[in-house]
Design a protein around this motif. Sequence first.
Motif, PDB file in Angstrom:
ATOM      1  N   GLN A  74       0.825  -1.206   0.000  1.00 39.70           N
ATOM      2  CA  GLN A  74       0.000   0.000   0.000  1.00 39.70           C
ATOM      3  C   GLN A  74       0.860   1.258   0.000  1.00 39.70           C
ATOM      4  N   LEU A  75       2.117   1.139   0.435  1.00 43.47           N
ATOM      5  CA  LEU A  75       3.008   2.292   0.508  1.00 43.47           C
ATOM      6  C   LEU A  75       3.807   2.515  -0.777  1.00 43.47           C
ATOM      7  N   HIS A  76       3.717   1.593  -1.727  1.00 44.82           N
ATOM      8  CA  HIS A  76       4.452   1.737  -2.983  1.00 44.82           C
ATOM      9  C   HIS A  76       3.639   2.556  -3.977  1.00 44.82           C
ATOM     10  N   ILE A  77       4.324   3.123  -4.947  1.00 46.33           N
ATOM     11  CA  ILE A  77       3.624   3.887  -5.978  1.00 46.33           C
ATOM     12  C   ILE A  77       2.691   2.945  -6.723  1.00 46.33           C
ATOM     13  N   GLN A  78       1.413   3.291  -6.717  1.00 44.49           N
ATOM     14  CA  GLN A  78       0.411   2.448  -7.357  1.00 44.49           C
ATOM     15  C   GLN A  78      -0.369   3.187  -8.423  1.00 44.49           C
ATOM     16  N   LYS A  79      -0.400   4.495  -8.310  1.00 39.84           N
ATOM     17  CA  LYS A  79      -1.216   5.281  -9.235  1.00 39.84           C
ATOM     18  C   LYS A  79      -0.341   6.337  -9.900  1.00 39.84           C
ATOM     19  N   ILE A  80      -0.516   6.458 -11.187  1.00 39.31           N
ATOM     20  CA  ILE A  80       0.272   7.413 -11.954  1.00 39.31           C
ATOM     21  C   ILE A  80      -0.675   8.241 -12.814  1.00 39.31           C
ATOM     22  N   GLY A  81      -0.511   9.548 -12.739  1.00 38.36           N
ATOM     23  CA  GLY A  81      -1.301  10.435 -13.584  1.00 38.36           C
ATOM     24  C   GLY A  81      -0.374  11.331 -14.376  1.00 38.36           C
ATOM     25  N   LEU A  82      -0.579  11.399 -15.683  1.00 35.13           N
ATOM     26  CA  LEU A  82       0.266  12.223 -16.546  1.00 35.13           C
ATOM     27  C   LEU A  82      -0.614  13.197 -17.305  1.00 35.13           C
TER      28      LEU A  82
ATOM     29  N   VAL B   4       1.601   8.501  -6.830  1.00 38.46           N
ATOM     30  CA  VAL B   4       1.053   8.368  -5.481  1.00 38.46           C
ATOM     31  C   VAL B   4       0.798   6.901  -5.145  1.00 38.46           C
ATOM     32  N   ASP B   5       0.707   6.630  -3.840  1.00 35.06           N
ATOM     33  CA  ASP B   5       0.424   5.277  -3.359  1.00 35.06           C
ATOM     34  C   ASP B   5      -1.083   5.100  -3.171  1.00 35.06           C
ATOM     35  N   ALA B   6      -1.475   4.042  -2.476  1.00 39.58           N
ATOM     36  CA  ALA B   6      -2.901   3.724  -2.301  1.00 39.58           C
ATOM     37  C   ALA B   6      -3.635   4.795  -1.494  1.00 39.58           C
TER      38      ALA B   6
ATOM     39  N   VAL C 219       4.329  12.214  -4.723  1.00 40.96           N
ATOM     40  CA  VAL C 219       4.966  13.406  -5.249  1.00 40.96           C
ATOM     41  C   VAL C 219       4.340  13.776  -6.596  1.00 40.96           C
ATOM     42  N   ILE C 220       4.343  15.076  -6.859  1.00 41.70           N
ATOM     43  CA  ILE C 220       3.923  15.582  -8.165  1.00 41.70           C
ATOM     44  C   ILE C 220       5.127  16.301  -8.767  1.00 41.70           C
ATOM     45  N   ILE C 221       5.505  15.892  -9.966  1.00 41.48           N
ATOM     46  CA  ILE C 221       6.651  16.473 -10.657  1.00 41.48           C
ATOM     47  C   ILE C 221       6.128  17.261 -11.848  1.00 41.48           C
ATOM     48  N   SER C 222       6.533  18.525 -11.933  1.00 40.33           N
ATOM     49  CA  SER C 222       6.100  19.389 -13.031  1.00 40.33           C
ATOM     50  C   SER C 222       7.319  19.769 -13.859  1.00 40.33           C
ATOM     51  N   GLY C 223       7.169  19.673 -15.166  1.00 42.94           N
ATOM     52  CA  GLY C 223       8.209  20.109 -16.084  1.00 42.94           C
ATOM     53  C   GLY C 223       7.619  21.175 -16.992  1.00 42.94           C
TER      54      GLY C 223
END
Length: 162
Positions: free
Chosen positions: A76-84, A104-106, A111-115
């Motif tokens: 549950q603590l690992h990155i599970q969801k990715i939004g691009l 983000v995790d469950a 973290v949110i990374i912006s470029g």
Amino acid sequence: MPLFIQVIALAIFFVWLLILTYLLVQMSQHYNMLTKDISKKTLTAFLEQIIKELEINKKNIARISEQCDKIEKDGQLHIQKIGLLRFNPFKDTGGDQSFILALVDAQDTGVIISGLYSRSGTRWYAKKVVNGKGVEYELSDEEKKALSIAQKVESRPQKIKV
């Protein structure tokens, strides 16, 4: 008449004897089938061995179940969801070359990374997210949208067809 009754009683006795003999042979065959792979062991010793192995298997299953629960909890603590989200923040550049990546995790913590791409260069920003909200800095509308995309991702493991 007493002779007739004696003959009937004797016939019943022989039928009963045949039934008992048949049942005894069946039981003997079943016993032999159960113990055919046992070398010089009594059935009691063999059954005791099976009971010991059953207890060991129960303990192993309980241990494996605990390990699976721990792995699932840790997962549950690992990155599970990715939004691009790709977008164009500046009018003087062409195309959607800037992006926001939400990892983000469950519990929607990550973290949110912006470029941000411009003609003069690319700038990178990172923001910490806890429970779907920016911690140190407020999230922009685009960052909220990228986080929303990530939150819609199914967090359960997917079955892979082979």
